[in-house]
Write an enzyme that holds these catalytic residues in place. Structure first.
Site, PDB file in Angstrom:
ATOM      1  N   THR A 147       0.714  -1.149  -0.008  1.00 48.37           N
ATOM      2  CA  THR A 147       0.041   0.087  -0.080  1.00 48.37           C
ATOM      3  C   THR A 147       0.831   1.120  -0.120  1.00 48.37           C
ATOM      4  O   THR A 147       0.514   2.047  -0.672  1.00 48.37           O
ATOM      5  CB  THR A 147      -0.879  -0.056   1.351  1.00 48.37           C
ATOM      6  OG1 THR A 147      -1.758  -1.035   1.311  1.00 48.37           O
ATOM      7  CG2 THR A 147      -1.686   1.239   1.548  1.00 48.37           C
ATOM      8  N   SER A 155       1.248  -7.462  -1.335  1.00 52.54           N
ATOM      9  CA  SER A 155       2.097  -8.572  -0.626  1.00 52.54           C
ATOM     10  C   SER A 155       1.135  -9.916  -0.530  1.00 52.54           C
ATOM     11  O   SER A 155       1.848 -10.881  -0.114  1.00 52.54           O
ATOM     12  CB  SER A 155       2.848  -8.115   0.616  1.00 52.54           C
ATOM     13  OG  SER A 155       1.681  -8.045   1.710  1.00 52.54           O
ATOM     14  N   SER A 156      -0.105  -9.677  -0.791  1.00 47.43           N
ATOM     15  CA  SER A 156      -0.889 -11.039  -0.986  1.00 47.43           C
ATOM     16  C   SER A 156      -0.444 -11.790  -1.933  1.00 47.43           C
ATOM     17  O   SER A 156      -0.534 -13.043  -2.019  1.00 47.43           O
ATOM     18  CB  SER A 156      -2.184 -10.676  -1.383  1.00 47.43           C
ATOM     19  OG  SER A 156      -2.865  -9.813  -0.414  1.00 47.43           O
ATOM     20  N   THR A 206       1.497  -4.919   4.213  1.00 46.16           N
ATOM     21  CA  THR A 206       1.400  -5.417   5.754  1.00 46.16           C
ATOM     22  C   THR A 206       0.972  -6.711   5.617  1.00 46.16           C
ATOM     23  O   THR A 206       1.047  -7.297   6.577  1.00 46.16           O
ATOM     24  CB  THR A 206       0.450  -4.617   6.492  1.00 46.16           C
ATOM     25  OG1 THR A 206      -0.743  -4.367   5.692  1.00 46.16           O
ATOM     26  CG2 THR A 206       1.157  -3.134   6.513  1.00 46.16           C
TER      27      THR A 206
HETATM   28  N1  ASP Z   1      -2.636  -5.743   0.582  1.00 49.53           N
HETATM   29  C1  ASP Z   1      -1.520  -4.703   0.747  1.00 49.53           C
HETATM   30  C2  ASP Z   1      -0.528  -5.534   0.859  1.00 49.53           C
HETATM   31  O1  ASP Z   1      -0.215  -6.368   1.649  1.00 49.53           O
HETATM   32  C3  ASP Z   1      -1.872  -4.217   2.288  1.00 49.53           C
HETATM   33  C4  ASP Z   1      -0.832  -3.167   2.800  1.00 49.53           C
HETATM   34  O2  ASP Z   1       0.124  -2.895   2.250  1.00 49.53           O
HETATM   35  O3  ASP Z   1      -1.019  -2.940   4.088  1.00 49.53           O
HETATM   36  O4  ASP Z   1       0.379  -5.322  -0.111  1.00 49.53           O
END
Ligand code: ASP
Length: 345
Positions: free
Chosen positions: A17, A62-63, A93
């Protein structure tokens, strides 16, 4: 680095993000290029460090993180190790705790900081948490005392707290404090000053060349126990022909139903050579096998006690240890013991 030399920091941008922008048409968030991201943080130049960056191509949510990217991260750090005083990894995250755990096992003789961070709001958004997270992560990566890095560990800095990476869990997708480390205190807190918890930081015992070991075996699964767990599904998963390891997410201090079919399935699996680890679905506290009668049978069946490990640290440890080509007994031995501060014995 001599005291009047600038600290050299390498920022590795994997996505997340922090570097995302809203697509004007679809309104979904997708990663943007790193140059654009750095343009949003001119404050970094004021730190007086020599900052370089590498962008993984393409930057990802990051998924979509994979063990192949963990390997790429470890290799990138090893390749640049002598040129930099510290490293910052920008990462989404969602799976940051998995990456931090996996990386912690992959490095040997680490004596520089690897600080992972990201944000809940993209860097271009006015109220972003990303700026403070990156700036302080860079400062921590550069921090030295008596000629050595203050935090020579793989850690996560987020919302004013620095955690040992393999102790963390993503706990919130809405608050700025996205991470918790339930079973280990923060390594530092950033307020007016950055206050380090020196006693809780691991310092390398021996000096040696940085080594990496990136072999991972992904023939593992996480199985969460819940009331009403279907016998046939459970049994058939444990019978997958090439499955090698299972993290069993148990209740409370390591308890599971005493149903004879469940215990029999577990016994059959361990007899077949599968490695099963008992980790609690309770984020705080630890597994104490044999404390209740509901876990004695697991102990007898040779299930490994995951102690106060997070699920993230346990599953990555299982993948890492199974990748090492050790004997069954050696693998079990290392899984039961502390590798990189991920469990308290
Ligand atoms: N979906 C995002 C990721 O993990 C969430 C984030 O970065 O907070 O890439």
């Amino acid at each position: 680095m001599s005291s009047n030399e600038k600290a050299a920091i390498l920022i590795i941008y994997t996505g997340g993000t922090i570097g995302m922008r809203e697509d004007p048409v679809t309104k979904t968030l997708a990663p943007m290029k790193f140059g654009m991201l750095l343009d949003e943080i001119p404050e970094l130049n004021k730190l007086g460090y020599s900052i370089s960056s590498i962008t993984f191509n393409p930057p990802i949510d990051s998924s979509n993180m994979t063990p192949a990217i963990w390997t790429q991260l470890a290799k990138t750090i090893q390749k640049n190790y002598s040129k930099f005083d510290g490293f910052v990894i920008l990462h989404g995250t969602d799976t940051m705790s998995y990456t931090a755990s996996a990386l912690s096992y992959m490095f040997e003789n680490l004596d520089k900081a690897i600080v992972m961070t990201g944000s809940q709001l993209p860097i271009g958004v006015l109220r972003t948490d990303g700026k403070e997270n990156i700036i302080t992560a860079v400062q921590i990566a550069a921090a030295r005392k008596e000629g050595r890095s203050i935090v020579p560990e793989v850690c996560i800095y987020f919302d004013s707290q620095l955690f040992r990476g393999n102790r963390t869990t993503k706990k919130d997708s809405a608050q700025f404090s996205a991470f918790a480390s339930h079973n280990y205190p923060p390594l530092a807190k950033a307020g007016v000053d950055i206050v380090y918890n020196f006693e809780r930081i691991n310092y390398p015992k021996n000096k040696g060349v940085l080594k990496i070991n990136t072999t991972i075996d992904d023939r593992v699964i996480i199985l969460k126990i819940f009331p009403g767990l279907n016998r046939h599904y459970f049994e058939s998963i444990l019978q997958f022909p090439d499955l090698r390891g299972v993290v069993l997410e148990s209740y409370g201090s390591g308890n599971m139903p005493t149903s004879p079919w469940l215990i029999a399935a577990i016994k059959k699996a361990t007899k077949r050579g599968l490695i099963l680890m008992n980790v609690s679905q309770c984020p705080g506290g630890k597994v104490v096998m044999g404390h209740y009668e509901t876990s004695i049978e697991l102990q007898k069946a040779g299930v490994i006690n995951g102690k106060d490990s997070t699920v993230e640290a346990a599953v990555t440890k299982l993948m890492f240890m199974l990748g090492q080509n050790l004997s069954h007994e050696e693998t079990k031995y290392y899984l039961s013991n502390n590798l990189k501060g991920e469990i308290e014995l």
